[in-house]
Design a protein around this motif. Structure first.
Motif, PDB file in Angstrom:
ATOM      1  N   PHE A 213       0.233  -1.479  -0.543  1.00 22.12           N
ATOM      2  CA  PHE A 213       0.022   0.100  -0.295  1.00 22.12           C
ATOM      3  C   PHE A 213       0.856   0.896  -0.330  1.00 22.12           C
ATOM      4  CE2 PHE A 213      -3.536  -2.670   0.838  1.00 22.12           C
ATOM      5  CZ  PHE A 213      -4.181  -2.565   0.159  1.00 22.12           C
ATOM      6  N   THR A 214       2.091   1.178   0.502  1.00 16.14           N
ATOM      7  CA  THR A 214       3.001   2.452  -0.323  1.00 16.14           C
ATOM      8  C   THR A 214       2.956   3.448  -1.096  1.00 16.14           C
ATOM      9  OG1 THR A 214       4.803   1.724   1.757  1.00 16.14           O
ATOM     10  CG2 THR A 214       5.346   3.334   0.088  1.00 16.14           C
ATOM     11  N   GLY A 215       2.293   2.490  -2.286  1.00 16.49           N
ATOM     12  CA  GLY A 215       2.415   3.176  -3.559  1.00 16.49           C
ATOM     13  C   GLY A 215       1.300   3.946  -3.590  1.00 16.49           C
ATOM     14  N   PRO A 221      -6.559   7.027  -0.079  1.00 15.79           N
ATOM     15  CA  PRO A 221      -5.670   6.997   1.257  1.00 15.79           C
ATOM     16  C   PRO A 221      -6.326   6.769   2.232  1.00 15.79           C
ATOM     17  CG  PRO A 221      -6.682   9.182  -0.348  1.00 15.79           C
ATOM     18  CD  PRO A 221      -6.614   8.581  -0.761  1.00 15.79           C
ATOM     19  N   LEU A 222      -6.976   6.450   2.098  1.00 16.91           N
ATOM     20  CA  LEU A 222      -8.043   5.294   3.255  1.00 16.91           C
ATOM     21  C   LEU A 222      -7.350   4.625   3.357  1.00 16.91           C
ATOM     22  CD1 LEU A 222     -11.929   7.075   2.438  1.00 16.91           C
ATOM     23  CD2 LEU A 222     -10.221   8.066   4.325  1.00 16.91           C
ATOM     24  N   GLN A 223      -7.495   3.648   2.466  1.00 13.34           N
ATOM     25  CA  GLN A 223      -7.100   2.351   2.826  1.00 13.34           C
ATOM     26  C   GLN A 223      -5.661   2.199   3.250  1.00 13.34           C
ATOM     27  OE1 GLN A 223      -6.985  -0.192  -0.850  1.00 13.34           O
ATOM     28  NE2 GLN A 223     -10.024  -0.083  -0.987  1.00 13.34           N
ATOM     29  N   TYR A 224      -4.330   3.324   2.824  1.00 16.54           N
ATOM     30  CA  TYR A 224      -4.064   2.678   3.632  1.00 16.54           C
ATOM     31  C   TYR A 224      -3.277   3.928   4.840  1.00 16.54           C
ATOM     32  CZ  TYR A 224       0.810   4.918   4.165  1.00 16.54           C
ATOM     33  OH  TYR A 224       2.692   5.053   4.504  1.00 16.54           O
ATOM     34  N   ALA A 225      -3.615   4.756   5.148  1.00 11.23           N
ATOM     35  CA  ALA A 225      -4.584   4.778   6.577  1.00 11.23           C
ATOM     36  C   ALA A 225      -5.232   3.111   7.095  1.00 11.23           C
ATOM     37  CB  ALA A 225      -5.148   5.897   6.759  1.00 11.23           C
ATOM     38  N   VAL A 226      -5.863   2.547   6.907  1.00 10.26           N
ATOM     39  CA  VAL A 226      -5.783   1.641   8.296  1.00 10.26           C
ATOM     40  C   VAL A 226      -5.219   0.509   7.978  1.00 10.26           C
ATOM     41  CG1 VAL A 226      -7.523  -0.288   7.727  1.00 10.26           C
ATOM     42  CG2 VAL A 226      -8.844   2.073   6.937  1.00 10.26           C
ATOM     43  N   VAL A 227      -4.151   0.705   6.948  1.00  7.12           N
ATOM     44  CA  VAL A 227      -3.431  -0.112   7.456  1.00  7.12           C
ATOM     45  C   VAL A 227      -2.150  -0.391   7.814  1.00  7.12           C
ATOM     46  CG1 VAL A 227      -2.096  -1.952   5.177  1.00  7.12           C
ATOM     47  CG2 VAL A 227      -3.890  -1.298   5.008  1.00  7.12           C
ATOM     48  N   GLU A 228      -1.568   1.261   7.194  1.00  9.08           N
ATOM     49  CA  GLU A 228      -0.731   1.648   8.673  1.00  9.08           C
ATOM     50  C   GLU A 228      -1.195   1.635   9.943  1.00  9.08           C
ATOM     51  OE1 GLU A 228       2.417   5.851   8.285  1.00  9.08           O
ATOM     52  OE2 GLU A 228      -0.151   6.135   8.172  1.00  9.08           O
ATOM     53  N   THR A 245      -8.686   7.281  11.366  1.00  5.32           N
ATOM     54  CA  THR A 245      -8.780   6.957   9.925  1.00  5.32           C
ATOM     55  C   THR A 245      -9.703   8.083   8.939  1.00  5.32           C
ATOM     56  OG1 THR A 245      -9.407   5.210   9.067  1.00  5.32           O
ATOM     57  CG2 THR A 245      -7.947   5.445  10.681  1.00  5.32           C
ATOM     58  N   GLY A 246     -10.894   8.124   9.113  1.00  6.34           N
ATOM     59  CA  GLY A 246     -11.973   8.733   8.388  1.00  6.34           C
ATOM     60  C   GLY A 246     -12.973   7.861   7.402  1.00  6.34           C
ATOM     61  N   ALA A 247     -11.914   6.732   7.808  1.00  7.08           N
ATOM     62  CA  ALA A 247     -12.267   5.519   6.784  1.00  7.08           C
ATOM     63  C   ALA A 247     -14.353   4.511   6.749  1.00  7.08           C
ATOM     64  CB  ALA A 247     -11.285   4.212   6.260  1.00  7.08           C
ATOM     65  N   SER A 248     -14.508   4.225   6.109  1.00  4.62           N
ATOM     66  CA  SER A 248     -15.974   3.578   5.874  1.00  4.62           C
ATOM     67  C   SER A 248     -15.924   2.176   6.462  1.00  4.62           C
ATOM     68  CB  SER A 248     -16.968   3.675   5.262  1.00  4.62           C
ATOM     69  OG  SER A 248     -16.713   3.614   3.510  1.00  4.62           O
TER      70      SER A 248
END
Length: 826
Positions: A213-215, A221-228, A245-248
């Motif tokens: 997900f770094t790339g 951005p939301l998926q990246y924030a969740v994974v991080e 994270t603001g994700a749904s």
């Protein structure tokens, strides 16, 4: 057939007269999972109505009984009671004349209770023509069939009763069941379900997840924030992930589909809110007296043998500090502890103190908790997550493992005895549990019950005494005010001149006062000045109490309420108000000090939203000058700024029709006087009474328990009351006064006949009554009593149990309920 199991089951539907373990065949499909302590649904009685039961034991079916009824449904996935709890239920049945199921139910939180719903269902494949043909000439049967087909083929019992009105639908139901048209089904719903939340956890190593997900940091951005976030946490609740994270939830489901994370349901506990901002406390510092008591008690705990001790200490002597240090040692040794308090009002302050010492290891159990909270606290205790339990009477059943210490604070309080079936006393249950667990039962009070002190002086309990207040604070000086003199001087209010003067002084210094009056409402009764008519409850043989807060007359027994009439309904005369209550005193205080706030605390002001905690917190935080209340304010409260305590009417409980009247009055007065001067400012107390020369009043003013005990124990010896004898009270309750009296007379005649025959003729037993209860009529039922004064032995309990069973089975007692108490409160 050799592999078939039989379950011995205690049934909910069984009355005391027919209570016994009933045998049921265990179906093969549940034979591997069914265990003692699990609840089941079974058919019972000739009508095979469905009822709940709890499995006591399992054994092989020898010899096989093919006609034995089978278990229908298993309600629990695992046992709700272990072997020790089941033995306790059997012991309670023998001790307090209840059914085994009643005792078992008392141990469980209300959230675990099941509600059974019976419904009649048309069998599959039965059409309306076939069903009508099966009814024959039964008009009710035809009506029933038409209703069932109109309702979609099924109906619950309540629906059918409403549809048939005064007619009984059971003959038609039995006919159609026997013809194979209908079947009875039972569904069970639990009071409270388990609370769960969705949890997200990484399904792949953190390095691989970040590499994927770094790339995509900008494109997703939301998926990246969740994974991080998950890479640093490992797992987290889905709700928190979305919040931070603001994700749904759609984002999380997408990641789950790709195999990056997993979504699972996890159980979470509904926690009781612990006090906020509490700093962790260190080891309690004890004075010499406390240290001696602690060391002796700790030695008893470490002995690994069952024991009981009485910690007798004056108010403010620091008994709680001794508890805290004892519990610390118990936890260090891997054990658990239970602390019982008599009033819900005492838990907030105690909870704050215990939170500082034990943090999240605390569990709380009392009746003001919501059903979900109480159920989850019970589960936390059962799993060992909570190892220190604080609670009121029913907390004595808390499922603690490795229980080494049970503390009964203010052990003399009557609230430790249940008024509902089973009518157990928490002290006796605690004693039994300590014997089973090889632990210590610690009874503690400034005014121990006469029975407990007698046992301590006889050497049955270990006795530890604290005679000095903690930090050497003096006991408050007490002034006794003769209210007869106040009347002679023209003061007809409930506030003496001396009390008003003291209250004024305290308020000028910015200090607070607590006033105690053990009667709620405004006036004890209302009377017509012309004809003397007094409004009484239509359902109970008591006068109605006037409540000025809502302008109504109320019954404190059944809850009946009616508006106060403008004049006497009989003659039109003016009404007089007689006696006093907390509402009236509150009004007098507001008249005497119009610029000052007064806070009232009784069962009329305490509610789900206005709790004890909130009222007491407001009193302390806002420095409200005066708190007026019932016995809720008499015990356990510790406020630094309270320097005056006033007792409005010390005589109220002194002349009750009860051998405990003197003990209760002394205990209440001593406890409430002890609320004053607990801080550095010192304090004073004032007792208003019409009998200032009474020995109980004078002993309480001096805080002289030893002198009171010496007098009281001799009175008990002369009267043959506990602890020298026990009182078994058999009560007959019926809508007809003659029916209740007749049932008591028949019990007396049967008992006298039995006592003339060997071996019962050797028993030492006094029979008193029948006599009406102190309030003979409550809620349209008359109550008469038969009292047996004797020793509480196994032989006597067996005799009382047989008398109860015979009375309940007696056809002459139709419509009469008969039950027994041991040393009841009233």
């Amino acid at each position: 057939m050799a592999g078939i199991l039989v379950a011995k089951i205690a049934l909910n539907a069984a009355t005391y007269a027919i209570d016994k373990p009933y045998d049921y065949t265990v179906p093969e499909e549940v034979a591997d999972t069914l265990r003692p302590g699990m609840r089941v649904v079974v058919p019972f009685s000739a009508g095979n109505r469905h009822t709940e039961g709890i499995v006591l034991t399992l054994e092989a079916d020898r010899p096989p009984e093919p006609k034995r009824k089978r278990i229908l449904t298993v309600l629990d996935e695992e046992p709700v009671l272990d072997a020790k709890a089941l033995r306790l239920a059997l012991w309670m049945r023998e001790r307090w004349f209840c059914t085994v199921y009643d005792a078992a139910r008392a141990m469980l939180p209300a959230g675990l209770y099941f509600s059974l719903q019976d419904r009649w269902v048309l069998k599959e494949g039965v059409d309306q023509e076939t069903a009508l043909a099966a009814t024959g000439k039964s008009e009710q049967g035809r009506q029933l069939v038409e209703l069932l087909f109109a309702w979609g083929g099924q109906a619950d019992v309540r629906q059918l009763k409403e549809a048939f009105g005064t007619k009984d639908p059971n003959p038609a139901l039995k006919l159609l069941r026997d013809k194979g048209v209908l079947t009875l089904e039972t569904s069970a719903s639990r009071g409270v379900g388990d609370k769960v939340e969705q949890v997200a956890a990484l399904a792949i190593p953190p390095e691989e997840a970040m590499a994927q997900f770094t790339g995509r940091r900008r494109s997703a951005p939301l998926q990246y924030a969740v994974v991080e976030l998950l890479c640093s946490l490992g797992s987290a609740s889905a709700k928190e992930l979305c919040y931070f994270t603001g994700a749904s939830s759609a984002t999380l489901r997408s990641l789950a589909k790709r195999g990056v994370l997993t979504l699972e349901q996890r159980e979470v506990f509904r926690r009781v809110a612990l006090p906020e901002g509490v700093e962790a406390a260190g080891e309690p510092q004890l004075n010499e007296e406390q240290q001696r008591a602690y060391e002796g008690l700790d030695q008893l705990v470490r002995s690994g043998q069952p024991s009981a001790a009485l910690l007798y200490g004056v108010t403010g002597s620091g008994k709680t500090q001794v508890y805290l240090k004892l519990i610390r040692r118990v936890l260090e040794r891997g054990g658990s502890a239970l602390v019982l308090v008599p009033e819900i009002a005492l838990t907030p302050q105690l909870l704050r103190l215990f939170s500082a010492h034990f943090g999240d290891q605390i569990g709380v159990l009392h009746s003001s908790l919501r059903a979900g909270e109480r159920y989850d606290e019970w589960k936390r205790i059962r799993t060992g997550e909570a190892r220190v339990v604080i609670g009121t009477r029913s907390a004595v059943f808390a499922p603690l493992t490795r229980l080494q210490l049970i503390i009964l604070d203010e052990e003399q309080e009557p609230t430790y005895q249940s008024e509902n079936v089973p009518k157990y006393h928490a002290r006796e249950v605690a004693k039994y549990r300590c014997v089973q667990e090889k632990g210590l039962l610690l009874l503690s009070s400034a005014t121990p019950s006469v029975e407990s002190m007698y046992r301590a002086k006889q050497g049955l309990y270990h006795l530890f005494t604290l005679r000095r207040r903690y930090n050497e604070r003096p006991l408050p000086p007490v002034e006794i005010v003769d209210m007869k003199q106040e009347l002679r001087s023209g003061n007809g209010t409930d506030l003496s001149g001396a009390l008003k003067k003291r209250l004024t002084e305290m308020m000028e210094r910015g200090e607070q006062s607590i006033l105690f009056l053990n009667r709620r409402g405004a006036s004890r009764m209302v009377s017509c000045g012309e004809c003397g008519e007094v409004p009484t409850c239509p359902r109970c043989s008591v006068y109605l109490t006037y409540h000025s807060a809502n302008g109504r007359l109320m019954c404190h027994y059944c809850g009946h309420s009616e508006p106060l009439p403008d004049a006497c309904p009989s003659c039109g005369g003016a009404l007089n108000f007689i006696g006093t209550g907390t509402q009236k005193v509150e009004e007098e205080l507001k008249q005497a000090f119009p610029q000052r706030e007064v806070l009232r605390m009784d069962t009329d002001t305490v509610s789900a939203t206005q709790t004890h905690e909130k009222l007491l917190a407001r009193f302390e935080r806002e420095k409200i000058p005066i708190l007026i209340g019932t016995q809720m304010v008499a015990k356990g409260l510790d406020f630094e700024n309270v320097t005056l305590v006033g007792v409005i009417s010390a005589d109220l409980s002194l002349y009750a029709e009860d051998y405990r009247a003197g003990e209760r009055t002394f205990s209440l007065l001593t406890q409430v006087v002890g609320r004053a001067g607990r801080g550095t400012k010192g304090g004073a107390a004032l007792i208003q009474t019409f009998t200032p020369e009474h020995d109980v009043i004078r002993c309480a003013a001096r805080q002289d328990y030893d002198a009171f005990y010496a007098q009281e124990i001799e009175l008990r010896r002369l009267r043959g009351c506990p602890p020298f004898q026990d009182l078994f009270v058999l009560t007959a309750s019926a809508r007809s006064e003659a029916g209740a009296l007749r049932a008591c007379m028949r019990m007396r005649q049967a008992l006298e006949s039995w006592l003339r025959q060997p071996p019962l003729e050797q028993l030492t037993l006094r029979i008193l009554g029948p006599a009406p209860a102190s309030v003979v009529k409550v809620n349209d039922r008359y109550r008469y009593r038969l009292t047996l004064a004797c020793s509480n032995t196994k032989q006597i309990r067996a005799l009382v149990a047989e008398l109860l069973r015979c009375a309940q089975a007696d056809k002459e007692n139709r419509g009469v309920s008969v039950f027994a108490d041991v040393n009841p409160l009233d």
